[in-house]
Write a protein that holds these residues in place. Sequence first.
Motif, short mmCIF file in Angstrom:
data_model
loop_
_atom_site.label_atom_id
_atom_site.label_comp_id
_atom_site.label_asym_id
_atom_site.label_seq_id
_atom_site.Cartn_x
_atom_site.Cartn_y
_atom_site.Cartn_z
N LEU A 200 13.95 -1.82 -0.40
CA LEU A 200 12.50 -1.97 -0.31
C LEU A 200 11.84 -1.69 -1.66
O LEU A 200 10.96 -2.43 -2.10
N ARG A 201 12.26 -0.62 -2.33
CA ARG A 201 11.68 -0.29 -3.64
C ARG A 201 11.92 -1.44 -4.62
O ARG A 201 11.02 -1.77 -5.41
N TRP A 202 13.10 -2.02 -4.59
CA TRP A 202 13.42 -3.13 -5.51
C TRP A 202 12.47 -4.30 -5.26
O TRP A 202 11.93 -4.89 -6.21
N SER A 203 12.25 -4.65 -3.99
CA SER A 203 11.35 -5.76 -3.67
C SER A 203 9.92 -5.47 -4.11
O SER A 203 9.24 -6.34 -4.67
N LEU A 204 9.48 -4.25 -3.90
CA LEU A 204 8.12 -3.90 -4.31
C LEU A 204 7.97 -3.99 -5.83
O LEU A 204 6.91 -4.40 -6.34
N SER A 205 9.03 -3.62 -6.54
CA SER A 205 8.96 -3.68 -8.01
C SER A 205 8.83 -5.11 -8.50
O SER A 205 8.28 -5.36 -9.58
N ARG A 206 9.34 -6.08 -7.74
CA ARG A 206 9.22 -7.49 -8.11
C ARG A 206 7.86 -8.07 -7.74
O ARG A 206 7.39 -9.02 -8.37
N LEU A 207 7.21 -7.48 -6.73
CA LEU A 207 5.93 -8.02 -6.28
C LEU A 207 4.74 -7.46 -7.06
O LEU A 207 3.74 -8.16 -7.25
N ARG A 208 4.82 -6.21 -7.51
CA ARG A 208 3.66 -5.60 -8.16
C ARG A 208 3.16 -6.39 -9.36
O ARG A 208 1.94 -6.63 -9.48
N PRO A 209 4.03 -6.83 -10.29
CA PRO A 209 3.52 -7.58 -11.45
C PRO A 209 2.84 -8.89 -11.05
O PRO A 209 1.95 -9.37 -11.77
N LEU A 210 3.25 -9.47 -9.92
CA LEU A 210 2.64 -10.72 -9.47
C LEU A 210 1.27 -10.50 -8.85
O LEU A 210 0.37 -11.33 -9.02
N LEU A 211 1.10 -9.38 -8.18
CA LEU A 211 -0.10 -9.18 -7.38
C LEU A 211 -1.17 -8.35 -8.06
O LEU A 211 -2.37 -8.59 -7.87
N ASN A 212 -0.78 -7.37 -8.84
CA ASN A 212 -1.75 -6.45 -9.40
C ASN A 212 -2.34 -6.99 -10.70
O ASN A 212 -1.65 -7.61 -11.50
N ASP A 213 -3.64 -6.76 -10.89
CA ASP A 213 -4.33 -7.09 -12.15
C ASP A 213 -4.79 -5.78 -12.79
O ASP A 213 -4.83 -4.73 -12.14
N GLU A 214 -5.14 -5.88 -14.04
CA GLU A 214 -5.68 -4.70 -14.72
C GLU A 214 -6.96 -4.26 -14.02
O GLU A 214 -7.91 -5.03 -13.88
N GLY A 215 -6.96 -3.05 -13.54
CA GLY A 215 -8.13 -2.51 -12.85
C GLY A 215 -8.21 -2.90 -11.38
O GLY A 215 -9.17 -2.52 -10.70
N LEU A 216 -7.26 -3.69 -10.89
CA LEU A 216 -7.28 -4.09 -9.47
C LEU A 216 -5.86 -4.02 -8.91
O LEU A 216 -4.99 -4.82 -9.26
N GLU A 217 -5.63 -3.05 -8.04
CA GLU A 217 -4.33 -2.88 -7.42
C GLU A 217 -4.35 -3.53 -6.03
O GLU A 217 -5.10 -3.11 -5.15
N ARG A 218 -3.55 -4.55 -5.89
CA ARG A 218 -3.49 -5.24 -4.59
C ARG A 218 -2.34 -4.74 -3.73
O ARG A 218 -2.44 -4.79 -2.50
N LEU A 219 -1.26 -4.32 -4.31
CA LEU A 219 -0.15 -3.76 -3.56
C LEU A 219 -0.23 -2.25 -3.66
O LEU A 219 0.16 -1.64 -4.66
N ILE A 220 -0.78 -1.64 -2.63
CA ILE A 220 -1.08 -0.20 -2.65
C ILE A 220 -0.03 0.52 -1.80
O ILE A 220 0.25 0.13 -0.67
N SER A 221 0.56 1.56 -2.38
CA SER A 221 1.63 2.24 -1.65
C SER A 221 1.60 3.73 -1.97
O SER A 221 1.11 4.16 -3.02
N ASP A 222 2.12 4.50 -1.02
CA ASP A 222 2.39 5.91 -1.25
C ASP A 222 3.79 6.19 -0.70
O ASP A 222 4.56 5.27 -0.46
N ARG A 223 4.12 7.44 -0.50
CA ARG A 223 5.49 7.77 -0.09
C ARG A 223 5.78 7.33 1.34
O ARG A 223 6.94 7.22 1.73
N GLU A 224 4.74 7.04 2.12
CA GLU A 224 4.96 6.69 3.52
C GLU A 224 4.54 5.27 3.87
O GLU A 224 5.20 4.62 4.69
N LYS A 225 3.47 4.76 3.25
CA LYS A 225 2.89 3.49 3.71
C LYS A 225 2.69 2.52 2.55
O LYS A 225 2.57 2.91 1.39
N ILE A 226 2.60 1.22 2.93
CA ILE A 226 2.34 0.14 1.98
C ILE A 226 1.32 -0.79 2.63
O ILE A 226 1.42 -1.10 3.82
N VAL A 227 0.35 -1.25 1.84
CA VAL A 227 -0.65 -2.17 2.37
C VAL A 227 -1.03 -3.18 1.29
O VAL A 227 -1.02 -2.85 0.08
N PHE A 228 -1.36 -4.40 1.71
CA PHE A 228 -1.85 -5.41 0.77
C PHE A 228 -3.37 -5.41 0.78
O PHE A 228 -4.01 -5.48 1.84
#
Length: 532
Positions: free
Chosen positions: A61-89
Amino acid sequence: MLEIQLIGQIIISRDRVPLELPRSRKTLALLGYLILTGRPQQRDHLCSLFWSDAEDPKAALRWSLSRLRPLLNDEGLERLISDREKIVFNPADTHIDVAALQRGELETIPGNRQVQELVESELMSNLDLPDCETYHFWLVAQRRAVAELKATLLAHFRFGESEPFTSGHTSEPSQVPQLILSAGPVQQVTDELTARLSLSNKFELAPAGTPGTRYQLHVGKVESGGLSVYLEDMIQRQVTWGEIFESDRSLGPVTSRITSAVVNAEFARVQTLPDADCSAWDFYIKALQHVSRYSEADILAARDLGERSVSLNPHFADAHSMIAVSYIYEGIYGWSGRSLDMSLDDARRHIQDAQHLDPNDPSVVRCAGLVQLYSKNLEAAELYFIRARELDFFDPENHAVLGLAYGVQGQYDSARESLEFALSLSPRDHFLATWCSHLALSAALAGQDTDAISWAEKCLVMNPYFPGGYRSLAVGLARQGNLEAAQRAAQDLHNLLPGLTIADVRERLPLQDNEARASYLDALHTAGIPTN
């Protein structure tokens, strides 16, 4: 602006420039799941959904998230939001084609050709993951929902014109009852049940608090680790069904029994409802109740009610299928005095209307298979039934008709396996007598006369007006030498179907094996059914 296309193959563009995507299908499936569910997801749940067999699911799961973050997040705008328990778009500053379709904002799609491509493409078309069962059921449900939106698009959008698109049918909606699922903190159970229940065409899942919702399903844990499930009619303020399931590991039987419970509650609701107050859905439910009784009067009543349903909502595919089923039963029991072929022609016409409206409705696909079965196209029928089972694996009727197809082809073990699985899924189903009749016929064709008699007797205990039960009972008893009892069964069959002959049975039953057919017909003749 980020643009995400989910219909067809996933495409992500930033300022209209397509981005290079990860090659991992699970990574892209994860993205689609996060976008379409629209709510925070537990990491543990995502691990079980996509990587239950992985050596280290959390690392995957961590590997997949690492591949998605650069695609989704912009400077100043985080679209893939996660913490130790949950993930949300986070969909901020993002155009998503499915969301635009849901809102009816087709003006954001430039050009008619792209609208046509949108209509012809399948949601997340290259992201089937057969090994991820819960995800699979969720994706099938999502595809069906998007297909319904696209069907509405075809009905309302005129290519080459600027007429705005608005979602919804022009005719009266079928008013399928709404169901709220309340499963407390057990998210994995909630999500899996949601995915499975979303496949049903007997109700519509609704968010908590939706006004006018008829039913609420309460799911909780019991001390043994199993599930407590009960159905509440929120308008009548009463519990209509409840059951304890020993384990929460397999939700298939739970799903089937929930669907059966809703249908039974709807049967009770419409029983005293005046026709003047009935919606298209109410007429359909009344028709379904009549079909399950399987008598001449009930089949004719089912057709009349199906026609009333269609008159209120011509877009209601299941109502068209109901009319087709009435013609099939009319033909195989000779209730109209017409030939089987003439009745099947009428059935075929109505099922073609249903297929045009919703070719992926399991009930429609199943009914098309019945037309093929009684047209003696047995291999084609089997393929239709397999397709219906794929569309909704936990609808027991899909397994039952597939069992019938196996049985008339002489494959008794396969027939029994499919039909007994249907019985295990829904042991109090309103079509139990039909399934027992299918088992009796399959056993009789295989020369398993003790089984044939047993299943036929069970059929007739539940429905003493079922012609097929008496037919197979007479065959089994005659071949065992119990001629007096066989003649009584044949007389009961004659009372239901006056004038029935061996020639009629030969024409109407789709029996493939010549030797099995000859033995079955000879036994019927021995029991007292005349040749011509």
